[in-house]
Design an enzyme around this catalytic site. Sequence first.
Site, PDB file in Angstrom:
ATOM      1  N   TYR A   1       8.765  66.771  -6.370  1.00  0.00           N
ATOM      2  CA  TYR A   1       9.984  66.765  -7.183  1.00  0.00           C
ATOM      3  C   TYR A   1       9.913  65.676  -8.261  1.00  0.00           C
ATOM      4  O   TYR A   1       9.624  65.974  -9.418  1.00  0.00           O
ATOM      5  CB  TYR A   1      11.217  66.570  -6.294  1.00  0.00           C
ATOM      6  CG  TYR A   1      11.530  67.694  -5.330  1.00  0.00           C
ATOM      7  CD1 TYR A   1      12.534  68.616  -5.604  1.00  0.00           C
ATOM      8  CD2 TYR A   1      10.849  67.816  -4.118  1.00  0.00           C
ATOM      9  CE1 TYR A   1      12.846  69.632  -4.716  1.00  0.00           C
ATOM     10  CE2 TYR A   1      11.156  68.830  -3.225  1.00  0.00           C
ATOM     11  CZ  TYR A   1      12.151  69.736  -3.517  1.00  0.00           C
ATOM     12  OH  TYR A   1      12.450  70.733  -2.635  1.00  0.00           O
TER      13      TYR A   1
ATOM     14  N   GLU B   1      18.630  74.942  -9.086  1.00  0.00           N
ATOM     15  CA  GLU B   1      18.277  76.207  -8.434  1.00  0.00           C
ATOM     16  C   GLU B   1      18.085  77.327  -9.445  1.00  0.00           C
ATOM     17  O   GLU B   1      17.259  78.224  -9.243  1.00  0.00           O
ATOM     18  CB  GLU B   1      19.335  76.582  -7.400  1.00  0.00           C
ATOM     19  CG  GLU B   1      19.578  75.545  -6.326  1.00  0.00           C
ATOM     20  CD  GLU B   1      18.331  75.137  -5.554  1.00  0.00           C
ATOM     21  OE1 GLU B   1      17.328  75.866  -5.592  1.00  0.00           O
ATOM     22  OE2 GLU B   1      18.352  74.077  -4.902  1.00  0.00           O
TER      23      GLU B   1
END
Length: 543
Positions: free
Chosen positions: A410, A336
């Site tokens: 991803y 993150e």
Amino acid sequence: MNKLLLLAILISGVSQAQFFEEAKPTKIDTLKGSNTEFRNFWDVKKYDIVLEPNFEAKSIKGSNKISLTIEKDVLNPVFQIDLQSPMKADKITASFPIADKKVDGDFIFISTKKKFKKGEKYTIDIDYSGNPVIAKYAPWDGGWMFTKDKNGNPWMTAADEGIGASIWLPVKDIWSDEPDNGITFKIITPKDLVGVGNGKLIKEENLGDKKSWLWEVKSPINDYSIIPSIGKYVNFKDTFDGEKGKLDLDYWVLDYNLDKAKKQFEQVKPMMKAFEHWFGPYPFYEDSYKLVESPHLGMEHQSNVAYGNKYQNGYLGRDLSGTGIGLKWDYIIIHETGHEWFANNITAKDQADMWIHESFTTYSETLFVDYVFGKADGNKYLQGLRGNIQNDKPIIGTYGIRNEGSGDMYPKGANMIHTIRQVINNDEKFRQILRGLNKDFYHQTVTASQIQNYFSEKSGIDLKSIFDQYLTTIKIPTLEYKQNGNQLTYKWTNVVPNLKLPIRLADGQELKPTEEWQTATLKSPDELKVDANYYIFTKKINP
């Protein structure tokens, strides 16, 4: 589909078919995802937000003052503000005459009867209230969370990357327009709770049985990053000596998790050192870096990173690479925070290019491992992520309708970037390209072509066909070959036309395959072995 969806599927075992359905564009999709005639003539400069949640009623109320600048001369335009049902706009005023106001589903249309000139500045003020959509599987489905911590204290927040900030806040809800001058964010809470927002806390005020917390963001910020967190928080601080001086590190955690947080968050400083090495200075020194404990797994809210990984390494204790390397560090802290460079500093203009956020940030995990634990471990971790690739549909979604592509953005996107790194074959040049991206596109929204062209220009290599291969198709380049001793015959199959992807063998010998058969003499008669850092397949054909 929201943040970390692919990873959620891998963990939960939910069928991907339930989530990755083909979009069926409608007029509503276009209004949500395109820079329409109701949006393209004005630019958001600042949001001044007030929010007060009501835990018992699962409701919120507040206001947003939208400061804007007119981008071109226009006569009698209609402004579109987004506020998703069942939220309501209680009052709408503006610094220009309003001819009419109309609410149509998730949109507010403000009609005018005057000529607006380029450069003029105005404001639109909206009071809002209602019961926002409640997230069932935050952060993946999006919405508000009204829950309790283990001591029974109210704990509230939201997550809305996919569904949009307009799930609760009246905004111009399109990725390509961020408030250039940032936001102020006043959160009103019961006196025994804490309200945490983006940026820096500039004022606390007691209001009888309530309390207000005023936060300020000076940088541009994407709408979905504007997130409140309300709970029984305690705060501790630190600083990081970075490339632009001292960076404030600000941590807000539930009171009973303070000791756990102090230990787990020790990972922040070595992470910052690694990311500044690869990407350049943290992009928001003026707004600080913040981790805020959340009741969901985590999200990359700018200068306000949501953390819910339960103070353990890996992804909820699991290594997504299957190598063991992912258990050496906290996935949510690393991943993150990587988004502060790719998603928050550099933001895709359209949700279809969400790969710009997720592919680079997933690759930031590899670069972190590379810097802290060594290149061999970085390569091993990256290769391990390939087991998560689905190849179900292209990574790039459909433009103009708030549609993102495959969750392969991803692991497959990260492997694409790693493959490009091998093609460049110069880690210092590769590093300078990454740093250059974050400098030259500092605090900007971008298109896919801008990122791809930048890589090609700075590397001196035409990389377009490689991006096309991995982003727009589900084909994995396959090297077909015949081997007789040290004599090799080879070609590409399963590729886009004229794929320009040279590869190296494990012994360093370079091949430049095309779609036509070629021959080469190998260094040895041993069985062909391609450098495993390229994300390709091989297929031996019997002579």
